[in-house]
Design a protein around this motif. Structure first.
Motif, PDB file in Angstrom:
ATOM      1  N   ALA A 161      -1.440   7.864 -13.346  1.00  0.00           N
ATOM      2  CA  ALA A 161      -2.786   8.433 -13.356  1.00  0.00           C
ATOM      3  C   ALA A 161      -3.197   8.982 -12.001  1.00  0.00           C
ATOM      4  O   ALA A 161      -3.911   9.987 -11.917  1.00  0.00           O
ATOM      5  CB  ALA A 161      -3.797   7.371 -13.796  1.00  0.00           C
ATOM      6  N   ARG A 162      -2.736   8.333 -10.918  1.00  0.00           N
ATOM      7  CA  ARG A 162      -3.241   8.693  -9.586  1.00  0.00           C
ATOM      8  C   ARG A 162      -2.125   8.687  -8.538  1.00  0.00           C
ATOM      9  O   ARG A 162      -2.328   8.283  -7.402  1.00  0.00           O
ATOM     10  CB  ARG A 162      -4.367   7.726  -9.186  1.00  0.00           C
ATOM     11  CG  ARG A 162      -5.551   7.745 -10.150  1.00  0.00           C
ATOM     12  CD  ARG A 162      -6.586   6.694  -9.811  1.00  0.00           C
ATOM     13  NE  ARG A 162      -7.264   6.975  -8.560  1.00  0.00           N
ATOM     14  CZ  ARG A 162      -8.179   6.166  -8.012  1.00  0.00           C
ATOM     15  NH1 ARG A 162      -8.512   5.041  -8.618  1.00  0.00           N
ATOM     16  NH2 ARG A 162      -8.754   6.486  -6.873  1.00  0.00           N
ATOM     17  N   ALA A 163      -0.956   9.212  -8.935  1.00  0.00           N
ATOM     18  CA  ALA A 163       0.158   9.251  -7.985  1.00  0.00           C
ATOM     19  C   ALA A 163      -0.101  10.196  -6.829  1.00  0.00           C
ATOM     20  O   ALA A 163       0.555  10.110  -5.791  1.00  0.00           O
ATOM     21  CB  ALA A 163       1.439   9.663  -8.709  1.00  0.00           C
ATOM     22  N   ASP A 164      -1.068  11.102  -7.003  1.00  0.00           N
ATOM     23  CA  ASP A 164      -1.434  12.015  -5.913  1.00  0.00           C
ATOM     24  C   ASP A 164      -2.415  11.375  -4.936  1.00  0.00           C
ATOM     25  O   ASP A 164      -2.887  12.041  -4.005  1.00  0.00           O
ATOM     26  CB  ASP A 164      -2.029  13.306  -6.480  1.00  0.00           C
ATOM     27  CG  ASP A 164      -3.241  13.058  -7.373  1.00  0.00           C
ATOM     28  OD1 ASP A 164      -3.359  11.932  -7.916  1.00  0.00           O
ATOM     29  OD2 ASP A 164      -4.059  13.979  -7.531  1.00  0.00           O
ATOM     30  N   GLU A 165      -2.734  10.098  -5.142  1.00  0.00           N
ATOM     31  CA  GLU A 165      -3.589   9.331  -4.224  1.00  0.00           C
ATOM     32  C   GLU A 165      -2.816   8.087  -3.792  1.00  0.00           C
ATOM     33  O   GLU A 165      -3.084   6.982  -4.253  1.00  0.00           O
ATOM     34  CB  GLU A 165      -4.898   8.933  -4.907  1.00  0.00           C
ATOM     35  CG  GLU A 165      -5.712  10.098  -5.454  1.00  0.00           C
ATOM     36  CD  GLU A 165      -6.911   9.621  -6.246  1.00  0.00           C
ATOM     37  OE1 GLU A 165      -7.866   9.077  -5.627  1.00  0.00           O
ATOM     38  OE2 GLU A 165      -6.890   9.775  -7.486  1.00  0.00           O
ATOM     39  N   PRO A 166      -1.856   8.249  -2.898  1.00  0.00           N
ATOM     40  CA  PRO A 166      -0.921   7.146  -2.617  1.00  0.00           C
ATOM     41  C   PRO A 166      -1.547   5.907  -2.002  1.00  0.00           C
ATOM     42  O   PRO A 166      -0.902   4.858  -1.992  1.00  0.00           O
ATOM     43  CB  PRO A 166       0.099   7.794  -1.665  1.00  0.00           C
ATOM     44  CG  PRO A 166      -0.560   9.008  -1.131  1.00  0.00           C
ATOM     45  CD  PRO A 166      -1.511   9.485  -2.175  1.00  0.00           C
ATOM     46  N   ASP A 167      -2.753   5.983  -1.501  1.00  0.00           N
ATOM     47  CA  ASP A 167      -3.362   4.819  -0.847  1.00  0.00           C
ATOM     48  C   ASP A 167      -4.349   4.073  -1.730  1.00  0.00           C
ATOM     49  O   ASP A 167      -4.984   3.117  -1.268  1.00  0.00           O
ATOM     50  CB  ASP A 167      -4.072   5.264   0.448  1.00  0.00           C
ATOM     51  CG  ASP A 167      -3.108   5.866   1.457  1.00  0.00           C
ATOM     52  OD1 ASP A 167      -1.961   5.388   1.519  1.00  0.00           O
ATOM     53  OD2 ASP A 167      -3.499   6.808   2.162  1.00  0.00           O
ATOM     54  N   CYS A 168      -4.487   4.465  -2.993  1.00  0.00           N
ATOM     55  CA  CYS A 168      -5.540   3.857  -3.823  1.00  0.00           C
ATOM     56  C   CYS A 168      -5.081   2.594  -4.539  1.00  0.00           C
ATOM     57  O   CYS A 168      -5.914   1.848  -5.073  1.00  0.00           O
ATOM     58  CB  CYS A 168      -6.065   4.866  -4.835  1.00  0.00           C
ATOM     59  SG  CYS A 168      -4.932   5.205  -6.202  1.00  0.00           S
ATOM     60  N   GLY A 169      -3.785   2.330  -4.597  1.00  0.00           N
ATOM     61  CA  GLY A 169      -3.276   1.109  -5.230  1.00  0.00           C
ATOM     62  C   GLY A 169      -2.998   1.234  -6.716  1.00  0.00           C
ATOM     63  O   GLY A 169      -2.387   0.333  -7.305  1.00  0.00           O
ATOM     64  N   ALA A 170      -3.409   2.338  -7.343  1.00  0.00           N
ATOM     65  CA  ALA A 170      -3.255   2.457  -8.795  1.00  0.00           C
ATOM     66  C   ALA A 170      -1.786   2.551  -9.210  1.00  0.00           C
ATOM     67  O   ALA A 170      -1.377   1.952 -10.212  1.00  0.00           O
ATOM     68  CB  ALA A 170      -4.011   3.677  -9.306  1.00  0.00           C
ATOM     69  N   THR A 171      -0.985   3.272  -8.460  1.00  0.00           N
ATOM     70  CA  THR A 171       0.420   3.444  -8.845  1.00  0.00           C
ATOM     71  C   THR A 171       1.188   2.135  -8.697  1.00  0.00           C
ATOM     72  O   THR A 171       2.034   1.804  -9.532  1.00  0.00           O
ATOM     73  CB  THR A 171       1.064   4.566  -8.017  1.00  0.00           C
ATOM     74  OG1 THR A 171       0.324   5.782  -8.232  1.00  0.00           O
ATOM     75  CG2 THR A 171       2.505   4.789  -8.426  1.00  0.00           C
ATOM     76  N   GLU A 172       0.895   1.375  -7.644  1.00  0.00           N
ATOM     77  CA  GLU A 172       1.535   0.064  -7.505  1.00  0.00           C
ATOM     78  C   GLU A 172       1.203  -0.834  -8.698  1.00  0.00           C
ATOM     79  O   GLU A 172       2.067  -1.559  -9.205  1.00  0.00           O
ATOM     80  CB  GLU A 172       1.096  -0.615  -6.213  1.00  0.00           C
ATOM     81  CG  GLU A 172       1.668   0.011  -4.944  1.00  0.00           C
ATOM     82  CD  GLU A 172       0.779   1.084  -4.351  1.00  0.00           C
ATOM     83  OE1 GLU A 172       0.964   1.429  -3.174  1.00  0.00           O
ATOM     84  OE2 GLU A 172      -0.111   1.596  -5.074  1.00  0.00           O
TER      85      GLU A 172
END
Length: 245
Positions: A161-172
Motif C-alpha cells: 500500500a505504501r512502498a513509496d513511503e519507506p519510513d512509514c512502517g507500513a511495508t514492514e
C-alpha cells in the motif's frame, strides 16, 4: 497549437524492464501492461518486450486475448481474475494465469471442470485492504486449491500500500503479515513488489516482481530515489506552438 503527438521510445521501455530485472536479482518479472500499457500501446509494448519478458500482467481477459491474438506467447496474468464463470474455459484454452482474490471466484474454480488446470495466484490482503483473502482464512484456502485438480500451480500474491513511503512502517508490517500467514505452508512461490517495491525494497523481491509504472519511466516516489533516477522516459509529447507571451 497544432495537435500533440505521443512519441513512444521502445528502447527506453526495454531499458526500464532490464533495470527492474537487474534490481530483482534471481526473481522473474511480469511486465504490467494493463490499461493499454498505461496509454503507451499494449500490443506494441508486449512485442517490444517479447524477446526477454518472463511474462505480462493485464487487468482482465479482454486485454489478455488481445495480446494472444497479436501473437504474444508468454504467460499472461489476469490481475483482477475472471468476472464470470463462463470465462474460465477461455483461461484454460489460452493458457492464461489468474489471480483469485474473492470467494465467488474461489467457488467457481473449485466447481469447474476445465480441460487443463490453471496457474493460480492467490491474493493475500496483507494490509492494503483493497482485495484479497484475510490472513486468518488464507492458509485453509491455499490448501484447498493445492488439493484441487483444477489448479496446476500456486503463487501467493500481495500488494504493498505504501512502498513509496519507506519510513512509514507500513511495508514492514505487511512483510511481517505475509511471513506469519505463510508459515507452515509448503512450496510457496511469492510475488509482492510493485514498482516502488522493486526500486526500494530488495528484501521483498522474492520469486516474482510486477513492475508497472516504472516500465514507462515514471518514478513512484515524491523524492529523489537512486534506482529511479536510472529510468528513461518512454513517452514524449511533440507539438508546435504559434507564439509565447
Amino acid at each position: 497549437m497544432r495537435p500533440a503527438h505521443a512519441l513512444i521510445d521502445l528502447d527506453a521501455l526495454r531499458h526500464n524492464y532490464r533495470l527492474a530485472r537487474q534490481l530483482a536479482g534471481s526473481a522473474r518479472a511480469l511486465a504490467v501492461i494493463k490499461a493499454n500499457a498505461y496509454g503507451h500501446g499494449a500490443i506494441q509494448a508486449a512485442q517490444a518486450l517479447s524477446g526477454e519478458a518472463d511474462g505480462f500482467a493485464v487487468a482482465c481477459i479482454e486485454e489478455a486475448l488481445e495480446l494472444r491474438s497479436a501473437g504474444i506467447q508468454q504467460p499472461i496474468l489476469l490481475l483482477e481474475g475472471w468476472f464470470e464463470a463462463d470465462e474460465l474455459p477461455l483461461l484454460a484454452e489460452h493458457r492464461l494465469w489468474s489471480v483469485v482474490h474473492q470467494h465467488e471466484q474461489l467457488q467457481q474454480l473449485l466447481k469447474a471442470r476445465l480441460p487443463t488446470p490453471l496457474q493460480v495466484w492467490l491474493k493475500l490482503d496483507s494490509g492494503m485492504h483493497r482485495a484479497g483473502f484475510a490472513p486468518p482464512e488464507y492458509p485453509q484456502i491455499w490448501r484447498q486449491l493445492q488439493a484441487s485438480d483444477q489448479v496446476a500451480g500456486l503463487t501467493c500474491i500481495s500488494h504493498f500500500a505504501r512502498a513509496d513511503e519507506p519510513d512509514c512502517g507500513a511495508t514492514e508490517r505487511q512483510l511481517a503479515c505475509v511471513s506469519q500467514t505463510l508459515d507452515g505452508l509448503s512450496a510457496i512461490s511469492l510475488s509482492l513488489c510493485n514498482s516502488a517495491g522493486v526500486l526500494a525494497w530488495p528484501q521483498a523481491h522474492k520469486h516474482w516482481i510486477r513492475p508497472g509504472i516504472m516500465l514507462y519511466g515514471a518514478s513512484p516516489f515524491a523524492f529523489e530515489q537512486p534506482a529511479a533516477a536510472r529510468l528513461r522516459a518512454v513517452m514524449n509529447l511533440d507539438s508546435r506552438i504559434i507564439a509565447t507571451r
